[in-house]
Write an enzyme that holds these catalytic residues in place. Structure first.
Site, mmCIF file in Angstrom:
data_model
loop_
_atom_site.group_PDB
_atom_site.id
_atom_site.type_symbol
_atom_site.label_atom_id
_atom_site.label_comp_id
_atom_site.label_asym_id
_atom_site.label_seq_id
_atom_site.Cartn_x
_atom_site.Cartn_y
_atom_site.Cartn_z
ATOM 1 N N ASP A 1 -42.146 20.766 25.974
ATOM 2 C CA ASP A 1 -42.727 21.746 25.906
ATOM 3 C C ASP A 1 -41.265 22.836 26.489
ATOM 4 O O ASP A 1 -40.175 21.932 26.753
ATOM 5 C CB ASP A 1 -44.073 22.146 26.865
ATOM 6 C CG ASP A 1 -43.935 24.134 26.638
ATOM 7 O OD1 ASP A 1 -43.359 24.188 26.515
ATOM 8 O OD2 ASP A 1 -44.013 24.698 28.172
ATOM 9 N N ARG B 1 -43.006 29.487 18.285
ATOM 10 C CA ARG B 1 -44.570 29.497 17.504
ATOM 11 C C ARG B 1 -45.187 29.576 17.484
ATOM 12 O O ARG B 1 -46.628 29.822 17.261
ATOM 13 C CB ARG B 1 -44.283 30.835 17.126
ATOM 14 C CG ARG B 1 -43.349 32.210 17.078
ATOM 15 C CD ARG B 1 -43.864 32.883 18.454
ATOM 16 N NE ARG B 1 -42.993 34.716 17.955
ATOM 17 C CZ ARG B 1 -42.761 35.290 18.906
ATOM 18 N NH1 ARG B 1 -43.836 34.453 20.449
ATOM 19 N NH2 ARG B 1 -42.052 36.117 19.319
#
Length: 1138
Positions: free
Chosen positions: A416, A772
């Site tokens: 992440d 996204r």
């Protein structure tokens, strides 16, 4: 998100409450167990009690359930069958030889699992027996927590934990607000605000709350912590019932802690195993490591060897017995029963007997040793001081020890961005209002509207000492708290420009404006998946305003299109600079609009079914035709040493992918800063920008996929055949919408192989950025790579709840103990404080764990082959009579006592390369990649070594016994002495072999290696020095003591040990010589490079060419100060020669 990630513990444990099958959809709870009307008879409802059961066993089912689970393991079941065969069939060895090791493994495992379950029972009892106060008949009654029933009114005081899920009725605060922390649920330590039911906030005493007559209708238990749908019906004498909606803000969850509020009253709606905390318990999915798969493959090979040996011996026995003299010699006549037995049955019985005789080739004790190695080895990660973070006062955490060695085999790292690569510590940089950038002061009316939006459109709370209510005078003691660092940064940014948020007071939000005036704004917070809304009456402007704050992709479609362009330019520029951006819009409403919206929302909130869908339709109408005010830029700095960690992982041969929900420009900037993308990396984009208009999206996608496939796969293959050609590095960028097209193409699409082409492109790229991304898409990406050819080992690392799906999907899941809660850390296999700790976790701990356990596995198969091969050879010299070579005590103790501790110590302490070198030189990680030490080549080497040593043991002693008289007095040794000499050489050889392999000696290694040998000698003297009354035959009496009196026996033992270890000794000598030659060669290269540098230093700066080798062997030629990219360097010598 949480619903998709968790499983109901009720289903896991097969738990069902009484009457559960009759309750479907919703439940009705009578507050205080009082009927609505005095004329109605109250029938007590049947719900779960409040007992928490996390244990796995009970006193009554522990034995059968645990034994069933253990014998599901193939090795345990196999040895159970062997044991039963020994009991039933007349076999050459005692059932004790197989039964004792098996029962030892079973008992040790049962004790371990029983102890763990006892700890769970103790924790359950501590929770269930804790004291709570129930309001009954206007009095407080003290009860155990497990006695709480659905409908009870519970009082909870400050700093106490809620004993069950409660609907918040009233608090000691007049405004009906309380503050809680949910650290035990999602790890967030920030305060969360909860609101009492509007009509019950005044019931602040036991008498008042006991007078309440109400019913609660709510959904059945479900695990989503952030979702709750219900309504409360309040009945008053001579009045119409009042209905109020209930949502997550009215629900106090079990496990949460009450803070900064003296006391609250709540009614129990979910208890025991139906609370959201219990439903969110999820047993980790069983992940199997590559080592375990290799063990199973090797086990199959050794099973085949075992069956082959038994078959060969059975066949040769009946060939031998085809001669009548050999079948029935004069000194061993058959009984009548033996003569009448069918030959096939005798052959089958003999086959089973040989299987029993040779069964020790299967190392049953290896499993318990591996379990102990993993369990004890995991403590070294938790004890590592370099992985301790002073800021949060925590170190690394191991949630599962089954995957320690998998840390040394990682090929793909999925990470992440926010909170993992970055600090998730936001700093307000600037804002843009109507296309104009502001960094200093703001004074215009439009700008003030923007700042009011920032100051009011959030979920920030103020913590000032122990007081959270009322007006704050001393602002220096304030602390803004929120679950989102972005919101705190924006509130601080508004304060910078003169608008200070002062907190909440009842239904009002207080703001101090630039003129130091205190404004009170009445607000109604509305929240959807993407935006934060505030519908407020502005007392200064006298208008109803709707503020909306969110990502540009969510705000732009909802505002008038002619207002977008000026702000869009600033948003894209800030994103390119690596800043996180948010847009702000507003809409002015009339009083009629406000009344209509309020009525619609009130009606939707009362719905028990499809409440979210109904509210979403209302939001769609509210959001239309808004006006864009501006945008904000917030900086999220890169974590310390994040770039160096990524570079080290790439140098170690791992491919790093970034999976984030951020916009592309922001993520791309972070990737350059973290060195994921290099300046010479050619970026391939598959985003909505490159797709073009919506009509040709799939056609354009197909064209781009083919083009990129040609560039990455075809051209790179051509370049690989020309070593002097520059090898271009590629990076891929893809967004969530394009990924959806690839993974889910339309049915009429002619390109059904999108996924396979895309995957080939990804695997050829050095790095990939996916922006996204929804949480589910992150898991899909990990699953796609995990299931490719070769099944590469994947690792996912993240810090938030949105990362849990990919953490659970990967082979190894790493959680960051970050600022977005602890959901990721709780659901991970390992948790570390910062991303930089991943470097040592993989390059040092992972490397060592893999080497240790790989050596352990190979060593176990090797030493058991050495053990059983002489037994097999002995059958050729005893007429295949199934005569055992070793005594039963030696058969039993070999794997349990004589050879178990040295390999366990080795597998815990060995450092063939010191940790500093492993961490500083990531290339060493590639030497063990692809399960290198457990491939068939090293397995065959160990098998050859075991076979060679087994032959030396047997035939060495056999040739020694060619001289039948081994003592000076002419006495001869018997077959038990023969076997004892073989066994002595065996134990010393396999133990000394481990000593030769040890590179990192500690007092523990010395103690277990030399102690094991000493224990064997002591045991042999002890076992043969006493006449044991429980033995029918005293065949080992005085054998060992008699054996060691022979000088020739001593010479034979020493000589055979040396011959057996000679291949290993020669290999060590060869490796040391090779290492010295390599060091001399490197010193010569370094010397030549120094001479070359001295010569180059005399040249003008513009003519200098400085050779250097960067990561992955990439050649960089520096002329003066400008870097010039060149071809890859094959070695240091090649670099210098260029």
């Amino acid at each position: 998100i949480i619903t998709s990630l968790t499983l109901s513990l009720i289903h896991i444990l097969g738990f069902r409450c009484a009457g559960e099958e009759k309750r479907v959809g919703t439940r009705t709870v009578f507050v205080g167990h009082r009927p609505v009307s005095e004329t109605d008879a109250y029938v007590e409802q049947k719900f779960c009690d409040n007992r928490i059961v996390s244990s796995k066993y009970t006193v009554w089912n522990f034995l059968p359930k645990n034994l069933f689970e253990q014998f599901r393991r193939i090795a345990n079941f196999y040895f159970l069958i062997i044991f039963l065969v020994q009991v039933i069939v007349d076999t050459p060895t005692s059932p004790v030889t197989s039964g004792l090791p098996l029962f030892f493994v079973i008992i040790v495992t049962a004790i371990k699992q029983g102890y763990e379950d006892w700890l769970r029972h103790r924790a359950d009892k501590e929770v269930n027996k804790s004291s709570v106060f129930i309001v009954e008949n206007a009095k407080q009654v003290k009860k155990h927590s497990e006695k709480i029933k659905v409908g009870d009114i519970v009082e909870v005081k400050a700093d106490e934990t809620f004993p069950c899920d409660l609907i918040f009725l009233a608090s000691s605060n007049d405004d009906g607000i309380c503050y809680v922390t949910t650290a035990s649920l999602d790890g967030e330590s920030n305060f969360k605000t909860h609101y009492a039911v509007r009509d019950t906030t005044g019931l602040q005493t036991d008498d008042d709350i006991d007078s309440l007559t109400a019913t609660i209708e709510c959904e059945q238990p479900q695990p989503d912590l952030y979702k709750f749908v219900g309504r409360i019906n309040i009945y008053r004498s001579n009045q119409e019932p009042v209905a109020r909606s209930l949502g997550p803000e009215n629900l106090l969850l079990k496990g949460s802690t009450l803070k900064n509020t003296k006391k609250i009253y709540g009614v129990a709606v979910y208890t025991g195993m139906e609370t959201k905390m219990a439903l969110n318990y999820q047993g980790k999915s069983q992940k199997r490591s590559a080592v375990e798969k290799s063990i199973n493959a090797f086990l199959v090979v050794y099973l085949c060897i075992l069956v082959s040996k038994a078959t060969v011996c059975t066949t040769l026995k009946y060939i031998w017995q085809s001669n009548p003299f050999n079948d029935e010699p004069w000194y061993n006549q058959k009984t009548i029963k033996e003569r009448d037995t069918f030959k096939i049955l005798r052959m089958f019985t003999d086959f089973l007997s040989f299987m029993v005789l040779f069964n020790f080739i299967i190392p049953v004790s290896m499993y318990v040793t591996v379990e102990m190695q993993k369990f004890l080895g995991s403590f070294f990660i938790a004890w590592d001081k370099e992985m301790y973070d002073e800021e949060i006062k925590e170190g690394a955490l191991v949630n599962t020890s089954d995957l320690n060695e998998e840390l040394g085999q990682v090929e793909y790292v999925f990470t992440d961005k926010t909170g993992t690569l970055t600090e998730n510590s936001m700093k307000f940089i600037e804002c843009c209002i109507d296309g104009h950038k502001y960094k200093d002061g703001i004074s215009e009316c439009r700008e003030e509207l923007f700042l009011r939006a920032l100051c009011l459109c959030h979920t920030v709370q103020i913590k000032g000492g122990d007081n959270v209510d009322g007006l704050r005078v001393n602002q220096e003691c304030w602390t803004y708290i929120s679950s989102s660092p972005d919101e705190i940064a924006l509130v601080k940014g508004a304060k910078k420009y003169g608008f200070t948020f002062l907190g909440h007071e009842a239904d009002y939000m207080k703001v101090q404006n630039q003129k130091n005036e205190i404004e009170k704004q009445r607000s109604l917070n509305l929240t959807t998946h993407f935006e934060c809304f505030n519908l407020l009456f502005n007392s200064v402007l006298g208008k109803f305003l709707l503020f909306c704050k969110g990502a540009d992709s969510s705000i732009f479609p909802r505002v008038q299109q002619d207002e977008i362009q000026q702000t869009k330019v600033h948003v894209e520029r800030n994103a390119m600079d690596g800043y996180r951006t948010l847009c702000v819009a507003f809409k002015e409403l009339t009083q009629e609009d406000y009344k209509k919206i309020n009525d619609q929302l009130s009606e939707a909130k009362m719905a028990l079914q499809d409440r979210e869908e109904k509210m979403a339709r209302i939001f769609d109408d509210i959001e239309a035709d808004m006006h864009l005010i501006g945008a904000t830029a917030v900086e999220d700095r890169l974590q310390e040493h994040a770039a160096e960690t990524i570079e080290a992982l790439q140098t170690a041969g791992m491919k790093v992918w970034v999976l984030t929900g951020d916009k592309m420009e922001t993520a791309k900037s972070t990737c350059y800063a973290s060195r994921l993308f290099q300046t010479n990396t050619e970026l391939l984009e598959l985003t909505t920008k490159t797709m073009g208009d919506s009509d040709r999206k799939e056609e354009r996608l197909h064209e781009l996929l083919l083009e990129y496939h040609k560039n990455t796969c075809t051209l790179r293959h051509a370049h690989s055949r020309m070593s002097w050609t520059v090898s271009q590095e590629y990076g891929l960028i893809i967004d969530g919408s394009t990924l959806s097209l690839i993974l889910n193409p339309s049915q009429d699409s002619s390109s059904s192989n999108y996924k396979s082409i895309f995957l080939q492109i990804c695997l050829k790229c050095t790095s990939v950025l996916c922006c996204r991304m929804a949480p589910l898409q992150k898991a899909q990406i990990v699953r796609m790579v995990k299931n490719t050819k070769g099944n590469p080992i994947t690792l996912s690392i993240g810090d938030g709840a949105n990362d849990v799906s990919m953490i659970l999907e990967a082979h190894v899941g790493i959680g960051i103990k970050g600022k977005e809660g602890r959901q990721a850390a709780r659901n991970s296999d390992y948790a570390v404080p910062k991303f930089k700790h991943l470097r040592k976790l993989l390059l040092a701990h992972g490397h060592l764990y893999y080497v240790r356990i790989a050596h352990l596995v190979q060593y176990f198969f090797y030493k058991n082959l050495c053990f059983i091969l002489p037994q097999f050879l002995y059958q050729f010299f005893c007429g295949f009579s199934q005569q055992p070579l070793y005594d039963a005590a030696y058969l039993t103790m070999y794997n349990i006592c004589f050879t178990s501790l040295p390999i366990l110590a080795y597998s815990l302490l060995e450092q063939h390369i010191n940790i500093e070198t492993l961490t500083s030189d990531p290339r060493l990680y590639m030497k063990i990649s692809d399960n290198a030490m457990l491939q068939w080549k090293p397995f065959l080497y160990w098998t050859f070594l075991g076979s060679f040593e087994g032959l030396v043991f047997f035939f060495g002693v056999y040739f020694l016994f060619q001289n039948s008289s081994l003592e000076h007095n002419g006495k001869v040794f018997g077959n038990w002495t023969f076997g004892t000499i073989v066994f002595t050489v065996l134990v010393f050889t396999v133990t000394l072999k481990l000593a030769l392999d040890t590179r990192f000696w500690t007092w523990m290694n010395h103690f277990v290696i030399w102690g094991s040998l000493a224990f064997y000698v002591f045991f042999s003297f002890f076992w043969g020095g006493i006449i044991w009354p429980f033995l029918k035959q005293q065949r080992m009496y005085f054998v060992f003591a008699h054996m060691v009196t022979s000088v020739s026996t001593w010479l034979a033992i020493v000589l055979l040990i040396f011959i057996s270890l000679s291949p290993e000794i020669l290999l060590v000598v060869f490796k040391n010589a090779k290492r010295k030659n390599h060091q001399v060669r490197n010193e010569r290269i370094y010397h030549n490079a120094s001479l070359l540098w001295r010569g180059a230093s005399r040249l003008p700066a513009s003519h200098r060419v400085i050779p250097s080798c960067t990561k992955k062997g990439q050649k960089v030629l520096t002329r003066g100060t400008a870097p010039i990219r060149g071809s890859r360097c094959i070695s240091s010598a090649f670099s210098v020669s260029l």
